[in-house]
Design an enzyme around this catalytic site. Structure first.
Site, PDB file in Angstrom:
ATOM      1  N   LYS A 111     -11.047 -15.580  16.428  1.00 26.34           N
ATOM      2  CA  LYS A 111     -11.771 -16.851  16.545  1.00 26.34           C
ATOM      3  C   LYS A 111     -13.038 -16.576  17.351  1.00 26.34           C
ATOM      4  CE  LYS A 111     -11.046 -21.706  17.704  1.00 26.34           C
ATOM      5  NZ  LYS A 111     -12.088 -21.945  18.682  1.00 26.34           N
ATOM      6  N   CYS A 423     -38.034  -3.063  49.883  1.00 25.64           N
ATOM      7  CA  CYS A 423     -36.638  -2.720  49.581  1.00 25.64           C
ATOM      8  C   CYS A 423     -36.546  -2.019  48.217  1.00 25.64           C
ATOM      9  CB  CYS A 423     -35.777  -3.982  49.562  1.00 25.64           C
ATOM     10  SG  CYS A 423     -34.062  -3.655  49.122  1.00 25.64           S
TER      11      CYS A 423
HETATM   12  P1  AMP Z   1     -12.249 -25.917  18.202  1.00 28.33           P
HETATM   13  O1  AMP Z   1     -13.725 -26.026  18.430  1.00 28.33           O
HETATM   14  O2  AMP Z   1     -11.495 -25.411  19.383  1.00 28.33           O
HETATM   15  O3  AMP Z   1     -11.677 -27.110  17.550  1.00 28.33           O
HETATM   16  O4  AMP Z   1     -12.051 -24.730  17.167  1.00 28.33           O
HETATM   17  C1  AMP Z   1     -12.599 -24.811  15.905  1.00 28.33           C
HETATM   18  C2  AMP Z   1     -13.816 -23.967  15.839  1.00 28.33           C
HETATM   19  O5  AMP Z   1     -13.517 -22.588  15.783  1.00 28.33           O
HETATM   20  C3  AMP Z   1     -14.565 -24.264  14.604  1.00 28.33           C
HETATM   21  O6  AMP Z   1     -15.699 -25.025  14.923  1.00 28.33           O
HETATM   22  C4  AMP Z   1     -14.969 -22.919  14.047  1.00 28.33           C
HETATM   23  O7  AMP Z   1     -16.353 -22.876  13.923  1.00 28.33           O
HETATM   24  C5  AMP Z   1     -14.543 -21.927  15.078  1.00 28.33           C
HETATM   25  N1  AMP Z   1     -14.103 -20.654  14.510  1.00 28.33           N
HETATM   26  C6  AMP Z   1     -14.440 -19.444  14.981  1.00 28.33           C
HETATM   27  N2  AMP Z   1     -13.905 -18.466  14.259  1.00 28.33           N
HETATM   28  C7  AMP Z   1     -13.194 -19.052  13.275  1.00 28.33           C
HETATM   29  C8  AMP Z   1     -12.410 -18.559  12.199  1.00 28.33           C
HETATM   30  N3  AMP Z   1     -12.227 -17.252  11.999  1.00 28.33           N
HETATM   31  N4  AMP Z   1     -11.841 -19.456  11.390  1.00 28.33           N
HETATM   32  C9  AMP Z   1     -12.001 -20.788  11.588  1.00 28.33           C
HETATM   33  N5  AMP Z   1     -12.718 -21.306  12.587  1.00 28.33           N
HETATM   34  C10 AMP Z   1     -13.319 -20.457  13.427  1.00 28.33           C
END
Ligand code: AMP
Length: 658
Positions: A111, A423
């Site tokens: 992620k 320095c």
């Molecule tokens: P959150 O912001 O915690 O709800 O997490 C979702 C976010 O994770 C989304 O906005 C995606 O852009 C991001 N994200 C990053 N890497 C990935 C991935 N491999 N698959 C899906 N979402 C991802």
């Protein structure tokens, strides 16, 4: 060859070269050829603007500065993800999915901790890119996205419409470099790569965005007209074939396998050039995804596993103090090596004296350390029951560990700073500031050249600049005889600068350009200023108590005196060349507004100050006169409201000349 054909061929060659360079890391075209061809294409497009297309390689940084960002409604919403924080929660997710869809295959991906964007292609051409916003409506950042070289501007297959989703990030290496540069030029630092990427993507000037060297990992097809897929893997493979940079992905047949993969991603996080804040588990079959559907917030077929910050105990072996390039003293705990989040950690930041006092960290203590994300490991707490006998509270030194000069606490914070004018830890910054345009204005002495001079040990203090020899300078990297001589000439010329420039160049805390000018005018010579006591200084306009104290302290330090002696010996001017101070306008406050025709507002301000008058930025009852030039606005209105007399340019000139 006909122009159209030549343009077409150049574009194809450049696009291929770009792909080889940025995506395959295997360039076949030399930089020279690339620049040459790009220039040729730019020339042709300038001559035939009607032939410019948005997918031309010249259009990556072609955009004008925007006034703001237009809103874009996402045809397919950019959904959020449900978080899971433990393997138990992950198993529960798996059970929910199994109940609804039966036997499954999962895809596991890192992620990326960046910013979600949607990229839209029409007939294979990149036409629009938008931030996620609230998932339904985002901002149009097409121009900035074009600067990202791994985003293809034209795709091999021209589907009528394709929308892909990815995460824009700032590579860790770029982030560190950017922050280093910002520190040197005194700009606030970015807290982490995510913030830096967000700031860069929302730059109104695409040229600034281009310098940030952002990158992207693409991980989803939002919409593909005229194309059918049955699994997520197929979509990712298709995106790869279309030359996108696609997220690393692994198929897992059981949730057990998925959890092993998640752990492996966590352990290997250092190897990615992006920060991660978890791993995403996704159902691979698209028909199963449909079956599972979404809640109002997120899809039921995916989950984001968030890594807990790992904590371990270790022992503080020593506390060392480093002096940064801006003179800040940073204490660091040297700890017994422990493995944390995939790396061996041997030290932890202690931030500053306040942090040490609050946690009461002592040498010999057993401590709990944690590494959250990519941040430098931190001490969470001290296990006081393990404290050895005789351990004493720790205090930062009162003298700089590098040069021995006095250390002062920042007026507005917890940081301690070295005051040494010579320095070694701060040499680079001192000289860059000394030579900067508003200070001694030495052309050609930017950070890169200063770094080279220091590396070659040609300078150890700012004063050494004046004894540089052209022959030595010419031996430096990227320095011909000619530019070496130019640099020496520029240094030579700076000897004649007005005292105000020198005062500003010293970099005394709180003595900015304006205070330096006032001081130079008021005292006339450096010696006169050195002999002035704190109290007298506070009587000078714009000089408060703290500034007065800083000035006196700075001049009383041994390093400063040595620097001044060196500069004197080199024949650097130490007198004010400003006209003798008049006092015809003493006691009067002016506010300048609108455009003047015979001088700039700044010049007018300087002339007023030279005659003892004050210049202020806002109109109040205390204002003596408002000087209104062409197109004066609200300040003029305010003056009329308050009954402050208004002068036109001619009347001001008459007053100045009197
Ligand atoms: P959150 O912001 O915690 O709800 O997490 C979702 C976010 O994770 C989304 O906005 C995606 O852009 C991001 N994200 C990053 N890497 C990935 C991935 N491999 N698959 C899906 N979402 C991802």
């Amino acid at each position: 060859m006909d122009i159209k054909q030549e343009i077409k061929e150049l574009r194809e060659e450049l696009t291929r070269a770009n792909y080889e360079y940025y995506m395959l890391d295997a360039p076949t075209m030399s930089d020279y050829d690339f620049d040459h061809k790009l220039r040729r294409l730019e020339e042709l497009e300038a001559a035939y603007p009607e032939l410019i297309t948005p997918d031309s390689p010249t259009q990556r940084v072609g955009g004008a500065v925007a006034e703001g960002f237009r809103e874009v409604t996402h045809p397919v919403p950019l959904e959020s993800l449900q978080d899971v924080f433990s393997m138990e929660e992950l198993k529960e997710f798996d059970q929910r999915v199994m109940e609804a869809a039966g036997q499954l295959v999962y895809d596991v991906e890192p992620k990326v901790d960046g910013l979600s964007v949607a990229l839209e292609y029409e007939n294979g051409v990149f036409v629009r890119g938008a931030t996620r916003g609230d998932g339904r409506v985002g901002e149009d950042v097409t121009q900035n996205l074009r600067t990202i070289h791994s985003i293809p501007l034209r795709l091999p297959e021209a589907l009528p419409r394709l929308i892909v989703r990815g995460e824009v990030y700032m590579p860790k290496s770029v982030f560190h470099q950017l922050n280093e540069e910002r520190e040197l030029s005194g700009k606030p630092l970015f807290a982490n790569p995510r913030n830096a990427a967000a700031g860069s993507l929302r730059q109104l000037d695409p040229k600034v965005a281009a310098k940030r060297r952002l990158n992207i990992q693409v991980f989803n097809i939002q919409l593909a007209e005229g194309k059918e897929f049955s699994t997520h893997t197929e979509t990712l493979e298709y995106l790869e074939s279309q030359r996108f940079r696609v997220i690393p992905h692994t198929l897992c047949r059981t949730i057990q396998e998925a959890s092993e993969r998640i752990m492996a991603i966590g352990d290997g996080r250092e190897d990615f050039d992006f920060d991660i804040d978890g791993a995403v588990v996704k159902v691979n079959s698209l028909s199963d995804r449909e079956l599972l559907g979404s809640t109002t917030k997120f899809p039921r077929w995916a989950a984001a596993y968030k890594y807990p910050p790992e904590k371990k105990t270790s022992k503080v072996v020593d506390i060392v103090v480093q002096v940064g390039r801006t003179g800040v003293l940073t204490p660091k705990a040297v700890i017994e090596p422990v493995r944390l989040a995939g790396t061996t950690v041997t030290n932890a930041t202690l931030h500053n004296q306040d942090f040490i006092a609050e946690k009461d960290v002592r040498i010999g203590d057993t401590v709990l350390v944690q590494k959250a994300g990519e941040i430098i490991p931190e001490i969470v707490s001290v296990l006081k029951e393990h404290r050895p006998e005789g351990a004493v509270p720790y205090f930062l030194p009162e003298r700089c560990p590098v040069c021995g000069a006095a250390v002062v606490r920042d007026e507005d914070g917890a940081a301690l700073r070295c005051t040494g004018a010579e320095c070694p830890a701060q040499l680079l910054r001192h000289i860059v500031h000394f030579a900067s345009r508003d200070a001694m204005d030495i052309e050609g002495l930017g950070p890169a050249n200063v770094e080279n001079l220091i590396q070659a040990e040609l300078i150890k203090t700012p004063g050494d600049l004046y004894s540089l020899q052209a022959a030595d300078v010419a031996k430096l990297e990227r320095m011909g005889k000619r530019s070496a001589q130019n640099l020496i000439d520029a240094i030579e010329k700076s000897r004649h600068n007005d005292l105000s420039r020198l005062l500003y160049a010293f970099g005394i805390r709180q003595v900015g350009q304006r205070a330096a000018q006032t001081l130079a005018r008021q005292f006339g010579t450096l010696d006169a200023l050195i002999e002035t006591d704190e109290e007298t200084l506070t009587e000078v306009e714009d000089i408060g108590e703290i500034t007065a104290k800083n000035i006196v302290e700075w001049f009383s330090s041994q390093q400063s005196r040595h620097l001044i002696e060196t500069l004197k010996a080199a024949g650097v001017n130490m007198e004010s060349t400003a006209e003798p101070v008049g006092d015809g306008l003493a006691g009067l406050t002016f506010v300048l507004t609108g455009e003047l025709s015979t001088m700039t507002r700044k010049e007018a301000g300087e002339r007023i100050q030279m005659l003892g008058g004050k210049v202020s930025g806002s109109v109040s009852k205390k204002t003596s006169y408002v000087v209104a030039g062409e197109a004066a606005g609200s300040k003029l209105r305010k003056a009329q409201e308050l009954g402050v007399p208004v002068l036109d340019e001619e009347e001001l000139l008459a007053m100045l000349e009197k």
